[in-house]
Structure formats: structure tokens, C-alpha cells
Design a protein around this motif. Structure first.
Motif, PDB file in Angstrom:
ATOM      1  N   ARG A 195      23.004  24.273  14.471  1.00  7.50           N
ATOM      2  CA  ARG A 195      22.107  24.696  13.212  1.00  7.50           C
ATOM      3  C   ARG A 195      20.729  24.747  14.140  1.00  7.50           C
ATOM      4  O   ARG A 195      20.285  24.094  15.027  1.00  7.50           O
ATOM      5  CB  ARG A 195      21.978  23.413  12.308  1.00  7.50           C
ATOM      6  N   ARG A 196      19.852  25.887  13.721  1.00  2.00           N
ATOM      7  CA  ARG A 196      18.811  26.194  14.119  1.00  2.00           C
ATOM      8  C   ARG A 196      17.796  26.186  12.893  1.00  2.00           C
ATOM      9  O   ARG A 196      18.024  27.000  12.079  1.00  2.00           O
ATOM     10  CB  ARG A 196      18.525  27.155  14.944  1.00  2.00           C
ATOM     11  N   LEU A 197      16.613  25.410  12.963  1.00  6.52           N
ATOM     12  CA  LEU A 197      15.558  25.517  12.172  1.00  6.52           C
ATOM     13  C   LEU A 197      14.169  26.438  12.741  1.00  6.52           C
ATOM     14  O   LEU A 197      13.934  25.985  13.806  1.00  6.52           O
ATOM     15  CB  LEU A 197      14.799  24.438  11.591  1.00  6.52           C
ATOM     16  N   VAL A 198      14.137  27.550  12.209  1.00  8.07           N
ATOM     17  CA  VAL A 198      13.125  28.403  12.657  1.00  8.07           C
ATOM     18  C   VAL A 198      12.093  29.091  11.676  1.00  8.07           C
ATOM     19  O   VAL A 198      12.608  29.236  10.566  1.00  8.07           O
ATOM     20  CB  VAL A 198      13.632  29.622  13.508  1.00  8.07           C
ATOM     21  N   HIS A 199      10.980  29.606  12.112  1.00  9.59           N
ATOM     22  CA  HIS A 199      10.067  30.172  11.143  1.00  9.59           C
ATOM     23  C   HIS A 199      10.524  31.435  10.856  1.00  9.59           C
ATOM     24  O   HIS A 199      10.508  32.333   9.704  1.00  9.59           O
ATOM     25  CB  HIS A 199       8.689  30.204  11.653  1.00  9.59           C
ATOM     26  N   GLU A 200      11.090  32.348  12.025  1.00  6.49           N
ATOM     27  CA  GLU A 200      11.469  33.734  11.615  1.00  6.49           C
ATOM     28  C   GLU A 200      12.857  33.800  12.095  1.00  6.49           C
ATOM     29  O   GLU A 200      13.215  33.169  13.292  1.00  6.49           O
ATOM     30  CB  GLU A 200      10.768  34.607  12.619  1.00  6.49           C
ATOM     31  N   GLN A 201      13.751  34.411  11.520  1.00  4.92           N
ATOM     32  CA  GLN A 201      15.150  34.432  11.900  1.00  4.92           C
ATOM     33  C   GLN A 201      15.614  34.754  13.072  1.00  4.92           C
ATOM     34  O   GLN A 201      16.528  34.450  13.694  1.00  4.92           O
ATOM     35  CB  GLN A 201      15.979  35.338  10.578  1.00  4.92           C
ATOM     36  N   HIS A 202      14.693  35.782  13.794  1.00  9.39           N
ATOM     37  CA  HIS A 202      15.247  36.380  15.072  1.00  9.39           C
ATOM     38  C   HIS A 202      14.933  35.322  16.126  1.00  9.39           C
ATOM     39  O   HIS A 202      15.231  35.614  17.208  1.00  9.39           O
ATOM     40  CB  HIS A 202      14.460  37.560  15.373  1.00  9.39           C
ATOM     41  N   GLN A 203      14.324  34.242  15.692  1.00 12.17           N
ATOM     42  CA  GLN A 203      13.783  33.321  16.727  1.00 12.17           C
ATOM     43  C   GLN A 203      14.928  32.170  17.218  1.00 12.17           C
ATOM     44  O   GLN A 203      15.188  31.482  18.052  1.00 12.17           O
ATOM     45  CB  GLN A 203      12.667  32.438  16.456  1.00 12.17           C
ATOM     46  N   SER A 204      16.129  32.340  16.160  1.00 10.71           N
ATOM     47  CA  SER A 204      17.422  31.556  16.421  1.00 10.71           C
ATOM     48  C   SER A 204      17.925  32.132  17.648  1.00 10.71           C
ATOM     49  O   SER A 204      18.262  32.922  18.183  1.00 10.71           O
ATOM     50  CB  SER A 204      18.057  31.620  15.184  1.00 10.71           C
ATOM     51  N   THR A 205      18.527  30.823  18.428  1.00  5.64           N
ATOM     52  CA  THR A 205      19.274  31.079  19.548  1.00  5.64           C
ATOM     53  C   THR A 205      20.474  30.851  19.407  1.00  5.64           C
ATOM     54  O   THR A 205      21.359  30.896  20.465  1.00  5.64           O
ATOM     55  CB  THR A 205      18.656  29.945  20.671  1.00  5.64           C
ATOM     56  N   LEU A 206      21.249  31.019  18.008  1.00  8.85           N
ATOM     57  CA  LEU A 206      22.566  30.841  17.868  1.00  8.85           C
ATOM     58  C   LEU A 206      23.076  32.381  18.400  1.00  8.85           C
ATOM     59  O   LEU A 206      22.678  33.336  17.628  1.00  8.85           O
ATOM     60  CB  LEU A 206      22.995  30.644  16.483  1.00  8.85           C
ATOM     61  N   ASN A 207      24.119  32.533  19.425  1.00  3.81           N
ATOM     62  CA  ASN A 207      24.308  33.747  19.718  1.00  3.81           C
ATOM     63  C   ASN A 207      25.670  34.057  18.913  1.00  3.81           C
ATOM     64  O   ASN A 207      26.522  33.575  18.715  1.00  3.81           O
ATOM     65  CB  ASN A 207      24.534  33.802  21.221  1.00  3.81           C
ATOM     66  N   ARG A 208      25.748  35.543  18.932  1.00  8.36           N
ATOM     67  CA  ARG A 208      26.982  36.226  18.299  1.00  8.36           C
ATOM     68  C   ARG A 208      28.053  36.292  19.352  1.00  8.36           C
ATOM     69  O   ARG A 208      27.689  36.685  20.356  1.00  8.36           O
ATOM     70  CB  ARG A 208      26.481  37.543  17.774  1.00  8.36           C
ATOM     71  N   PRO A 209      29.344  35.844  18.827  1.00  7.11           N
ATOM     72  CA  PRO A 209      30.370  36.008  19.986  1.00  7.11           C
ATOM     73  C   PRO A 209      30.506  37.426  20.200  1.00  7.11           C
ATOM     74  O   PRO A 209      30.446  38.460  19.680  1.00  7.11           O
ATOM     75  CB  PRO A 209      31.610  35.560  18.895  1.00  7.11           C
ATOM     76  N   ALA A 210      31.275  37.364  21.721  1.00  5.62           N
ATOM     77  CA  ALA A 210      31.222  38.960  21.992  1.00  5.62           C
ATOM     78  C   ALA A 210      32.094  39.814  21.178  1.00  5.62           C
ATOM     79  O   ALA A 210      31.891  40.955  20.965  1.00  5.62           O
ATOM     80  CB  ALA A 210      31.903  38.888  23.531  1.00  5.62           C
ATOM     81  N   SER A 211      33.266  38.984  20.684  1.00  2.00           N
ATOM     82  CA  SER A 211      34.146  39.897  19.750  1.00  2.00           C
ATOM     83  C   SER A 211      33.471  40.182  18.269  1.00  2.00           C
ATOM     84  O   SER A 211      34.195  41.018  17.614  1.00  2.00           O
ATOM     85  CB  SER A 211      35.280  39.029  19.566  1.00  2.00           C
TER      86      SER A 211
END
Length: 225
Positions: free
Chosen positions: A207-223
Motif C-alpha cells: 500500500r502507498r499513501l500519496v497526494h497524487e496517484q502518479h506518485q505511487s511506486t506500485l509498479n504494474r506487472p510486465a504481463s
């Protein structure tokens, strides 16, 4: 009638039956052993009085990948309410990957969002839920979420969040942030990390708490690209 995605593994060609309601599922090209389905809004969403239900059933040794073409905005409801309910059933070694686009709760919206997942032993799910409280410059409306997940007969995850404006600014909830970005795995665990909660059974919450959604560091799996 709910939006429904039914997938059954088949040695010749995996079967996929799609039912449209508030959302229109459309099959996309996929690799062998993978069924990819795009979700497209069939009309304006999310408005007061909307009761969106998405049912997903996958059976057999096949992976269902759900792709959202755009985020969802819950608009101001002038005293009304709306629901967004997801029901997932995985059996016989099936897997699901759903990296959802942002779910934005505008000012004066009031939304209840639930996710219920039942996995047979040997099945896996990899889910992203990205909640944004308010459009740019707004204080978002009311959002209540509930998640329940079972693996076999065992309850793996039970979480309820009250993200109403008067509660979510607490230091133990969102604080000054307006975005709650979460990746949940069921049936397997993510690597250990200070920002990852390992469930008692085979599953994880990053889980990430951020002010702007694009700041999250949760990465999308390659697939999932």
C-alpha cells in the motif's frame, strides 16, 4: 443484471462468455493460456442511484487478465448514493490479474465499494485498487470500502475502511494524502518489504499513501501492460 465475465479453460480454446450491464466487457488478443478482457463503460458512470455489480468466474488452468481502458469518476450525487460491488470466484487452478485504473470520488459523492473473492486452493489473484479522494483541487466525498477474501474454507482477508472526510485525515488513515493505492495478492505472497503487509495465510497487501496517484511506486506487472 450484473456485468459478468465467465472463463473456462479448454485444451483447444479457452471459453469466454461476456455479459454487459453498466460495463461492457470485450475480449482482447491474448497469449496461450491467457484470456484478456477489457472493461468499457456502457454509459455515464458513476451517478447517484447507480448499482454496479461485476461478477467474475474463472475455472481451470487459465489466467484471466482484466484491462480497464479508463478510470472511473463518481460524480457529485446531491444527497444520493451509489454502489460498486465486485464478486470473484476462482476454481480448479485458475488465476486472475486485475490492475484497475484510478477510482475517483468527487466532492459530494457517496459511494460504497465492496470486493468479495472466493478462491479454491491452488488459485491465485493479483489485484490493484487505486482510490482517489476528489478531483484536482477538490475535497472528495464519502467512500466506504469492504474487502473479504477466502482461500479454500479459510478467511484470508477482512478489511473495512471508512474514508469519509471526517475520518480519513487521521494520522493512522490518510493524513494529508488523498490517494490510497493498494496491490493485494491472494494465494501467494509478494517479496518482504517494509511497506508490504504479509497476511497470516498466503497473501500480501502492498500500500502507498500519496497526494497524487502518479506518485505511487506500485509498479504494474510486465504481463499487465
Amino acid at each position: 443484471m450484473p456485468t459478468r465475465i465467465d472463463v473456462v479453460a479448454d485444451p483447444v480454446r479457452d471459453r469466454c462468455l461476456l455479459t454487459t450491464d453498466h460495463l461492457s466487457p470485450r475480449q482482447l488478443p491474448g497469449a496461450d493460456g491467457v484470456v484478456r478482457v477489457g472493461l468499457v463503460a456502457a454509459g455515464a458512470l458513476l451517478l447517484a442511484g447507480d448499482d454496479v455489480r461485476i461478477e467474475i468466474a474463472v475455472s481451470g488452468a487459465v489466467r484471466l487478465e482484466i484491462v480497464e481502458t479508463a478510470g472511473t469518476v463518481a460524480y457529485g450525487m446531491r444527497g444520493g448514493t451509489a454502489r460498486w460491488d465486485i464478486d470473484i470466484r476462482l476454481t480448479d487452478g485458475a488465476s486472475l490479474q486485475w490492475y484497475a485504473e484510478p477510482f475517483v470520488v468527487s466532492a459530494d459523492a457517496d459511494v460504497t465499494r465492496t470486493t468479495t473473492a472466493r478462491l479454491a486452493t491452488g488459485c491465485t489473484a493479483h489485484l490493484r485498487e487505486s482510490l482517489v479522494l476528489g478531483r484536482h483541487g477538490e475535497t472528495g466525498g464519502v467512500l466506504h470500502t469492504a474487502t473479504r477474501a477466502w482461500l479454500g474454507e479459510n478467511l484470508l482477508l477482512a478489511e473495512d475502511l471508512d474514508l469519509s472526510p471526517e475520518f480519513r485525515t487521521g494520522w493512522a488513515v490518510l493524513g494529508t494524502n488523498r490517494c490510497l493505492d493498494t496491490v493485494t495478492t491472494l494465494g501467494f505472497r509478494l517479496p518482504d518489504d517494509p511497506q508490504t503487509l504479509q497476511l497470516e495465510g498466503p497473501g500480501s497487501i502492498a500500500r502507498r499513501l500519496v497526494h497524487e496517484q502518479h506518485q505511487s511506486t506500485l509498479n504494474r506487472p510486465a504481463s499487465a501492460s
